[in-house]
Enzyme design. Structure first.
Site, PDB file in Angstrom:
ATOM      1  N   LYS A   1      -2.437 -11.942  -7.667  1.00  0.00           N
ATOM      2  CA  LYS A   1      -1.493 -11.938  -8.794  1.00  0.00           C
ATOM      3  C   LYS A   1      -0.847 -13.323  -8.939  1.00  0.00           C
ATOM      4  CE  LYS A   1      -0.443  -8.915 -11.070  1.00  0.00           C
ATOM      5  NZ  LYS A   1      -1.031  -8.359 -12.322  1.00  0.00           N
TER       6      LYS A   1
ATOM      7  N   GLU B   1      -6.272  -4.588 -10.178  1.00  0.00           N
ATOM      8  CA  GLU B   1      -6.294  -3.813  -8.946  1.00  0.00           C
ATOM      9  C   GLU B   1      -4.880  -3.967  -8.406  1.00  0.00           C
ATOM     10  OE1 GLU B   1      -8.467  -1.865  -7.502  1.00  0.00           O
ATOM     11  OE2 GLU B   1     -10.014  -2.173  -9.013  1.00  0.00           O
TER      12      GLU B   1
ATOM     13  N   PHE C   1       3.596   4.882  -2.651  1.00  0.00           N
ATOM     14  CA  PHE C   1       4.564   5.470  -1.720  1.00  0.00           C
ATOM     15  C   PHE C   1       5.240   6.748  -2.226  1.00  0.00           C
ATOM     16  CE2 PHE C   1       9.030   5.299   0.053  1.00  0.00           C
ATOM     17  CZ  PHE C   1       8.703   5.838   1.284  1.00  0.00           C
TER      18      PHE C   1
ATOM     19  N   ASP D   1       6.914  -9.018  -8.483  1.00  0.00           N
ATOM     20  CA  ASP D   1       7.839  -9.826  -7.662  1.00  0.00           C
ATOM     21  C   ASP D   1       7.201 -10.243  -6.336  1.00  0.00           C
ATOM     22  OD1 ASP D   1       7.845  -7.309  -6.443  1.00  0.00           O
ATOM     23  OD2 ASP D   1      10.028  -7.072  -6.473  1.00  0.00           O
ATOM     24  N   GLU D   2       6.085  -9.577  -5.986  1.00  0.00           N
ATOM     25  CA  GLU D   2       5.461  -9.880  -4.683  1.00  0.00           C
ATOM     26  C   GLU D   2       4.900 -11.290  -4.601  1.00  0.00           C
ATOM     27  OE1 GLU D   2       2.757  -6.993  -3.207  1.00  0.00           O
ATOM     28  OE2 GLU D   2       3.961  -5.321  -3.899  1.00  0.00           O
TER      29      GLU D   2
ATOM     30  N   PHE E   1      -0.909   3.555 -14.711  1.00  0.00           N
ATOM     31  CA  PHE E   1       0.474   4.057 -14.612  1.00  0.00           C
ATOM     32  C   PHE E   1       1.423   3.343 -15.590  1.00  0.00           C
ATOM     33  CE2 PHE E   1       4.347   3.116 -11.752  1.00  0.00           C
ATOM     34  CZ  PHE E   1       5.128   4.124 -12.312  1.00  0.00           C
TER      35      PHE E   1
ATOM     36  N   LYS F   1       4.404  10.278   5.232  1.00  0.00           N
ATOM     37  CA  LYS F   1       4.024   9.228   6.185  1.00  0.00           C
ATOM     38  C   LYS F   1       4.822   7.951   5.894  1.00  0.00           C
ATOM     39  CE  LYS F   1       0.579  11.958   7.439  1.00  0.00           C
ATOM     40  NZ  LYS F   1       1.059  13.073   8.258  1.00  0.00           N
TER      41      LYS F   1
ATOM     42  N   ASP G   1       1.970   0.576  10.877  1.00  0.00           N
ATOM     43  CA  ASP G   1       2.550  -0.295   9.851  1.00  0.00           C
ATOM     44  C   ASP G   1       1.451  -1.008   9.067  1.00  0.00           C
ATOM     45  OD1 ASP G   1       4.524  -1.427   8.358  1.00  0.00           O
ATOM     46  OD2 ASP G   1       5.421  -2.602   9.980  1.00  0.00           O
TER      47      ASP G   1
HETATM   48  P1  NAD Z   1      -2.630   1.040 -11.875  1.00  0.00           P
HETATM   49  O1  NAD Z   1      -3.508   0.770 -10.726  1.00  0.00           O
HETATM   50  O2  NAD Z   1      -1.985   2.376 -12.027  1.00  0.00           O
HETATM   51  O3  NAD Z   1      -3.413   0.761 -13.244  1.00  0.00           O
HETATM   52  C1  NAD Z   1      -4.285  -0.325 -13.420  1.00  0.00           C
HETATM   53  C2  NAD Z   1      -5.159  -0.031 -14.640  1.00  0.00           C
HETATM   54  O4  NAD Z   1      -6.031  -1.170 -14.835  1.00  0.00           O
HETATM   55  C3  NAD Z   1      -6.068   1.184 -14.475  1.00  0.00           C
HETATM   56  O5  NAD Z   1      -6.039   1.975 -15.649  1.00  0.00           O
HETATM   57  C4  NAD Z   1      -7.464   0.594 -14.248  1.00  0.00           C
HETATM   58  O6  NAD Z   1      -8.524   1.420 -14.710  1.00  0.00           O
HETATM   59  C5  NAD Z   1      -7.358  -0.696 -15.059  1.00  0.00           C
HETATM   60  N1  NAD Z   1      -8.300  -1.731 -14.613  1.00  0.00           N
HETATM   61  C6  NAD Z   1      -8.534  -2.146 -13.341  1.00  0.00           C
HETATM   62  N2  NAD Z   1      -9.486  -3.107 -13.333  1.00  0.00           N
HETATM   63  C7  NAD Z   1      -9.834  -3.317 -14.630  1.00  0.00           C
HETATM   64  C8  NAD Z   1     -10.753  -4.203 -15.267  1.00  0.00           C
HETATM   65  N3  NAD Z   1     -11.495  -5.059 -14.560  1.00  0.00           N
HETATM   66  N4  NAD Z   1     -10.860  -4.168 -16.614  1.00  0.00           N
HETATM   67  C9  NAD Z   1     -10.111  -3.291 -17.341  1.00  0.00           C
HETATM   68  N5  NAD Z   1      -9.243  -2.430 -16.791  1.00  0.00           N
HETATM   69  C10 NAD Z   1      -9.098  -2.453 -15.447  1.00  0.00           C
HETATM   70  O7  NAD Z   1      -1.550  -0.113 -11.828  1.00  0.00           O
HETATM   71  P2  NAD Z   1      -0.024  -0.139 -12.295  1.00  0.00           P
HETATM   72  O8  NAD Z   1       0.834   0.244 -11.164  1.00  0.00           O
HETATM   73  O9  NAD Z   1       0.096   0.557 -13.588  1.00  0.00           O
HETATM   74  O10 NAD Z   1       0.157  -1.708 -12.523  1.00  0.00           O
HETATM   75  C11 NAD Z   1      -0.114  -2.308 -13.765  1.00  0.00           C
HETATM   76  C12 NAD Z   1       0.240  -3.773 -13.692  1.00  0.00           C
HETATM   77  O11 NAD Z   1       1.606  -3.937 -13.345  1.00  0.00           O
HETATM   78  C13 NAD Z   1      -0.556  -4.561 -12.648  1.00  0.00           C
HETATM   79  O12 NAD Z   1      -0.869  -5.822 -13.185  1.00  0.00           O
HETATM   80  C14 NAD Z   1       0.398  -4.703 -11.494  1.00  0.00           C
HETATM   81  O13 NAD Z   1       0.125  -5.865 -10.762  1.00  0.00           O
HETATM   82  C15 NAD Z   1       1.724  -4.796 -12.215  1.00  0.00           C
HETATM   83  N6  NAD Z   1       2.916  -4.371 -11.462  1.00  0.00           N
HETATM   84  C16 NAD Z   1       2.951  -3.131 -10.889  1.00  0.00           C
HETATM   85  C17 NAD Z   1       4.109  -2.713 -10.240  1.00  0.00           C
HETATM   86  C18 NAD Z   1       4.228  -1.342  -9.617  1.00  0.00           C
HETATM   87  O14 NAD Z   1       5.228  -1.032  -8.991  1.00  0.00           O
HETATM   88  N7  NAD Z   1       3.238  -0.456  -9.762  1.00  0.00           N
HETATM   89  C19 NAD Z   1       5.206  -3.582 -10.152  1.00  0.00           C
HETATM   90  C20 NAD Z   1       5.122  -4.855 -10.741  1.00  0.00           C
HETATM   91  C21 NAD Z   1       3.967  -5.221 -11.396  1.00  0.00           C
HETATM   92  O1  TDX Z   2       2.429   6.149   2.668  1.00  0.00           O
HETATM   93  C1  TDX Z   2       3.118   5.123   2.559  1.00  0.00           C
HETATM   94  N1  TDX Z   2       4.157   4.939   3.424  1.00  0.00           N
HETATM   95  C2  TDX Z   2       4.967   3.842   3.356  1.00  0.00           C
HETATM   96  O2  TDX Z   2       5.910   3.727   4.167  1.00  0.00           O
HETATM   97  C3  TDX Z   2       2.871   4.135   1.537  1.00  0.00           C
HETATM   98  C4  TDX Z   2       1.726   4.304   0.583  1.00  0.00           C
HETATM   99  C5  TDX Z   2       3.713   3.050   1.481  1.00  0.00           C
HETATM  100  N2  TDX Z   2       4.735   2.888   2.371  1.00  0.00           N
HETATM  101  C6  TDX Z   2       5.650   1.736   2.225  1.00  0.00           C
HETATM  102  C7  TDX Z   2       5.009   0.383   2.040  1.00  0.00           C
HETATM  103  C8  TDX Z   2       6.015  -0.332   1.160  1.00  0.00           C
HETATM  104  O3  TDX Z   2       7.044  -0.903   1.957  1.00  0.00           O
HETATM  105  O4  TDX Z   2       6.387   1.983   1.021  1.00  0.00           O
HETATM  106  C9  TDX Z   2       6.633   0.770   0.312  1.00  0.00           C
HETATM  107  C10 TDX Z   2       6.032   0.866  -1.084  1.00  0.00           C
HETATM  108  O5  TDX Z   2       4.624   0.888  -0.936  1.00  0.00           O
HETATM  109  P1  TDX Z   2       3.621   0.886  -2.194  1.00  0.00           P
HETATM  110  O6  TDX Z   2       3.929   2.059  -3.057  1.00  0.00           O
HETATM  111  O7  TDX Z   2       2.244   0.712  -1.683  1.00  0.00           O
HETATM  112  O8  TDX Z   2       4.131  -0.386  -3.021  1.00  0.00           O
HETATM  113  P2  TDX Z   2       4.222  -1.968  -2.672  1.00  0.00           P
HETATM  114  O9  TDX Z   2       3.250  -2.357  -1.630  1.00  0.00           O
HETATM  115  O10 TDX Z   2       5.663  -2.286  -2.475  1.00  0.00           O
HETATM  116  O11 TDX Z   2       3.706  -2.574  -4.079  1.00  0.00           O
HETATM  117  C11 TDX Z   2       4.127  -1.983  -5.342  1.00  0.00           C
HETATM  118  O12 TDX Z   2       5.118  -2.764  -5.947  1.00  0.00           O
HETATM  119  C12 TDX Z   2       4.751  -4.033  -6.415  1.00  0.00           C
HETATM  120  C13 TDX Z   2       2.929  -1.831  -6.292  1.00  0.00           C
HETATM  121  O13 TDX Z   2       1.915  -1.047  -5.668  1.00  0.00           O
HETATM  122  C14 TDX Z   2       2.393  -3.185  -6.694  1.00  0.00           C
HETATM  123  O14 TDX Z   2       1.349  -3.021  -7.663  1.00  0.00           O
HETATM  124  C15 TDX Z   2       3.515  -3.977  -7.297  1.00  0.00           C
HETATM  125  O15 TDX Z   2       3.079  -5.284  -7.582  1.00  0.00           O
END
Ligand code: NAD
Ligand code: TDX
Length: 346
Positions: A166, A86, A202, A127-128, A15, A217, A284
């Site tokens: 992380k 992951e 979410f 930030d987690e 993503f 949900k 939850d």
């Molecule tokens: P995502 O799960 O959408 O993408 C992760 C990508 O990493 C995928 O393309 C997957 O194939 C690849 N990957 C997983 N394991 C691998 C491995 N061993 N070797 C090579 N590639 C591998 O995740 P995202 O939401 O895009 O998050 C990306 C980064 O940003 C992560 O490090 C996550 O901790 C961080 N982050 C995410 C959020 C958020 O809200 N999604 C917020 C803050 C930080």
């Molecule tokens: O179906 C749902 N219903 C719901 O209430 C899901 C999937 C989540 N939730 C809640 C849990 C959280 O309070 O929504 C909030 C957001 O959930 P997620 O999308 O799973 O995100 P979160 O756990 O906050 O983590 C995300 O932000 C920080 C990213 O997945 C992480 O990769 C990032 O580090």
């Protein structure tokens, strides 16, 4: 400002990583070549890179834990930006093992290679790692007082296997900077939203539920607060840190986007023309973090970054439009994702 001509973006088929790749291609022609190193787990999708120039963006399908492959790629690069992880908390509660492997062992492989070939490294984190904060109503400064948001020097207090993995990776990067002179920076960003986010998360889960005739949900009370930022603002911040950040420093990325889950869901329901009560409360998340909130003062004052997408309603509407018009991108996976949640009571 250093010039980076050859950049490795790990996890660049996910993503946020794919958004960064598209951002570079669109805005920084001085970058001649981007190697996306991605294992293509369930979360990685080559379609996320569709349409990008093949002579500029090369997808290498491989694992960041593969030392030989990583060495081979890193020695030809000027910088590595590590998005590979992951990334889903709920999955880490079912099986933490891949989180330990990719997020901790994989990061170690990357920073060892960057050390060996003296390559600039930027670490994408969350930030987690700082744990959670009390809800605003329970704070004397109502959430804006000293210590009521995360700052770069806040103590690490991760709650889930995901956030602990992380946090571990951040600590390793800090140690490699101090002990071995690794040229690294770290950024910890808040919750991202936007197109191409996996439908387990979410916001896209609820949008695609509604598009599939499934009720959204909400975990627990829905009072948990997340600090939302559009993924394109995250990408701009990472570029700024990569090119102008100070080696060894940690930058927090956030756009003052605090909302509780109930508010976000209410807005999704409204924008998608659904009744306000057309959702289910489900079990939850164990250990569910209560509130995240970022103080991005350092990034704003030292590096001049500002978010551009500050209207959440508009950003969410665009995200809804994207999932509505890209059903081929997510439709095949929907039933399996929901079956997994159902098994877990969510
Ligand atoms: P995502 O799960 O959408 O993408 C992760 C990508 O990493 C995928 O393309 C997957 O194939 C690849 N990957 C997983 N394991 C691998 C491995 N061993 N070797 C090579 N590639 C591998 O995740 P995202 O939401 O895009 O998050 C990306 C980064 O940003 C992560 O490090 C996550 O901790 C961080 N982050 C995410 C959020 C958020 O809200 N999604 C917020 C803050 C930080
Ligand atoms: O179906 C749902 N219903 C719901 O209430 C899901 C999937 C989540 N939730 C809640 C849990 C959280 O309070 O929504 C909030 C957001 O959930 P997620 O999308 O799973 O995100 P979160 O756990 O906050 O983590 C995300 O932000 C920080 C990213 O997945 C992480 O990769 C990032 O580090």
């Amino acid at each position: 400002m250093p010039k980076f001509r050859n950049i490795i973006v790990t996890g660049g088929a996910g993503f946020i990583g794919s958004n960064f790749v598209r951002y570079i291609v669109a805005n920084h022609p001085e970058v001649a070549h981007i190697t996306v190193l991605d294992k293509l787990t369930y979360a990685g999708n080559p379609a996320n890179l569709a349409g990008l120039p093949k002579e500029k963006v090369q997808l290498v399908v491989g694992d960041i834990c593969d030392q030989d492959l990583v060495d081979q790629l890193v020695q030809k690069a000027d910088a590595v930006v590590n998005y590979a992880a992951e990334s889903h908390n709920d999955n880490s509660l079912i099986d933490p093992a891949p989180f330990i492997q990719t997020n901790i062992v994989g990061t170690t492989v990357l920073i060892n290679a960057c050390r060996k070939y003296d390559v600039r490294y930027h670490h994408i984190s969350t930030d987690e790692v700082y744990g959670d904060l009390p809800l605003r109503e329970n704070l004397p400064g109502h959430g804006d007082g000293p210590g009521e948001k995360f700052t770069p020097d806040a103590p690490y207090r991760p709650s889930s296997p995901y956030s602990a993995s992380k946090a571990s990776s951040d600590m390793l990067v800090r140690a490699w900077v101090r002990s071995f002179g690794l040229r690294a920076t770290i950024s910890n960003c808040s919750n991202n939203y936007g197109p191409y986010q996996h439908i387990e998360k979410f916001i896209p889960r609820q949008i695609t539920n509604i598009l599939s005739g499934i009720r959204p949900k909400l975990y627990g009370t829905g009072k948990n607060v997340r600090d939302w930022i559009h993924t394109s603002d995250h990408s701009r911040a990472v570029w700024q840190i990569l090119t102008a950040g100070k080696i060894g420093e940690t930058y927090l990325i956030g756009a003052d986007g605090e909302k509780n889950n109930q508010e976000v869901l209410a807005l999704i329901l409204e924008l998608m023309g659904q009744p306000g009560d057309a959702y289910d409360h489900v079990k939850d998340r164990p250990g569910h973090d209560l509130r995240y909130a970022i103080d991005a003062t350092k990034l704003r004052t030292e590096l001049g970054w500002r978010p551009m997408i500050t209207d959440f309603r508009q950003g969410l509407q665009q995200t809804i439009n994207w999932y509505s018009t890209h059903q081929d991108w997510w439709r095949d996976e929907k039933a399996a994702v929901e079956a997994r949640y159902r098994q877990n009571g969510q």
